[in-house]
Write a protein that holds these residues in place. Structure first.
Motif: not given
Ligand SMILES: NC(=O)c1ccc[n+]([C@@H]2O[C@H](COP(=O)([O-])OP(=O)(O)OC[C@H]3O[C@@H](n4cnc5c(N)ncnc54)[C@H](O)[C@@H]3O)[C@@H](O)[C@H]2O)c1
Length: 295
Positions: A48-55, A277-288
Motif C-alpha cells: 500500500v505504501d508503494g502504490t500510494i507512492s506510485g500515485a 512470479g510465473r503463470g502464462f508469463y514470467v514476472w519480475e517487479d510486477d512486470e510481465a
C-alpha cells in the motif's frame, strides 16, 4: 473526521484487500486491514505504501495527502480491532465455507450496524447472506484489480439485502470516486462470467496450439483495444482465483465453464501468475517480462 468518513475493515490483505485499502485511505476513510498471516500484513502494508507512492508519481496525490493516507491504514491479526467498523469488506479466498465463517466471525464482533460486504467474484451472495444473523445488512461489493485504479464496483444485492444497505453500499462506492452498478445475485454477476470466458477460451487456444501466448494477447489488445490480453490479465488476477471462479460457474452454468487443463496444471505447480512470479508469463517487479511458452 467528517460525517462521511467510514471506518473500513478489510478482511484479507491479499491482492484485492490491499488495493481496496489504498482506494479507501486516499479518499479519507480510516482502514483496518486484517489477515491471519502476520507476514502477509507486513507485505500488504509495504504494498500500500508503494502504490500510494506510485500515485504521487502519477500526479494523483501530493506528498501531504499521501502521508495522511498512509497514516489512515492500520494492520492487525486481531478481528476485535475491526469492532467499530462502519463498512466491512471481506476479501479472503473464493471459498464459500471460508467466507461464511469469516463473515460470521465479523458479524459477532461488530458493535454497530455496519454494512457487511463480500468482494466475491462468483459465489452466490444470497447464500452468504443466509448464514448471517442480520442478512439485510449484507451485499456483494465486487471490486476490480487493481482496486485503487479501476473505476467500477459491482454492488451485488442478495434477496435479503435491505434498501438501506444497498444505498449505503452505493454511497460508499461513490465516496471512492468510482461508479457503482447495482446487479442482482446471478452466477458471475455482470462481469466475472464474461471475463473468465475470454480467459478460459484463450487458454484452450493455447492448449490446442492455435497460437502462442503473446499472439493471443496481442490479438485482443490490438484487434479489440483491450488494455491487456486475456492470458496476461489472468496472471494479474491470479490463476488460482480464476480456477476457483470457473469451478463455481461450472457448478451453476454447466460444462462450458470447465477449467482448462493448462490452468489446473499451473495452479498445482504453484504458478499463480504475477503474485508468484510465473503463470502464462514470467514476472519480475510486477512486470510481465516474457511469455513462458517462449522460453
Ligand atoms: N484477484 C482478482 O483480480 C480479484 C478481482 C475481484 C475479486 N476477487 C475476489 O476477491 C477475493 C480475494 O481475492 P485475492 O485475489 O485478493 O486473494 P489472495 O489469495 O491474494 O488474498 C486472500 C487473503 O486472505 C487471507 N485470509 C485467508 N483466510 C483469512 C481469514 N480467515 N481472515 C482474514 N484473512 C484471511 C490470506 O492470508 C490472503 O492474504 C476472492 O473472493 C476473489 O474471488 C479477486
Amino acid at each position: 473526521m467528517t460525517d462521511d468518513t467510514e471506518g473500513v475493515a478489510v478482511l484479507g490483505a491479499g491482492t484485492m484487500g490491499r488495493g481496496i485499502a489504498h482506494a479507501a485511505a486516499v479518499v479519507g476513510h480510516d482502514v483496518t486491514m486484517r489477515d491471519v498471516d502476520e507476514s502477509v500484513l507486513d507485505e500488504a502494508a509495504a504494498a500500500v505504501d508503494g502504490t500510494i507512492s506510485g500515485a504521487i508519481e502519477r500526479g494523483k496525490l501530493d506528498a501531504d495527502a499521501a502521508d495522511a493516507a498512509r497514516d489512515r491504514v492500520r494492520t492487525t491479526t486481531d478481528l476485535g480491532d475491526c469492532a467499530d467498523a462502519t463498512v466491512v469488506i471481506e476479501a479472503v479466498p473464493e471459498d464459500l465455507d471460508l467466507k461464511t465463517s469469516v463473515l460470521g466471525e465479523a458479524e459477532a464482533v461488530l458493535n454497530g450496524d455496519a454494512l457487511l460486504t463480500s468482494n466475491t467474484s462468483s459465489l452466490p451472495v444470497t447464500e452468504l447472506a443466509a448464514s448471517l444473523d442480520e442478512p439485510g445488512r449484507f451485499c456483494g461489493l465486487h471490486f476490480f484489480n487493481p482496486a485503487y485504479v479501476m473505476g467500477l464496483v459491482e454492488v451485488v444485492t442478495a434477496e435479503q439485502t435491505a434498501e438501506g444497505a444497498r444505498e449505503h453500499a452505493v454511497g460508499f462506492v461513490e465516496s471512492l470516486r468510482k461508479e457503482a452498478v447495482v446487479v442482482r445475485d446471478a452466477p458471475g454477476f455482470a462481469s466475472s462470467r464474461l471475463g473468465v470466458t475470454l480467459g478460459a477460451e484463450a487458454m484452450r487456444m493455447l492448449e490446442t496450439g492455435a497460437a502462442k501466448t503473446a499472439d493471443i494477447d496481442a490479438a485482443m489488445e490490438l484487434g479489440y483495444r483491450h488494455p491487456m490480453g486475456p492470458l496476461q490479465l489472468s496472471d494479474v488476477v491470479g490463476l488460482d482465483v480464476r480456477l476457483d471462479i470457473l469451478e463455481h460457474l461450472r457448478e451453476d452454468l454447466g460444462e462450458r465453464f470447465r477449467p482448462p487443463e493448462v490452468l489446473r496444471r499451473k495452479v498445482r505447480a504453484g504458478h499463480l501468475g504475477r503474485k508468484s512470479g510465473r503463470g502464462f508469463y514470467v514476472w519480475e517487479d510486477d512486470e510481465a517480462v516474457r511469455p513462458v511458452d517462449g522460453e
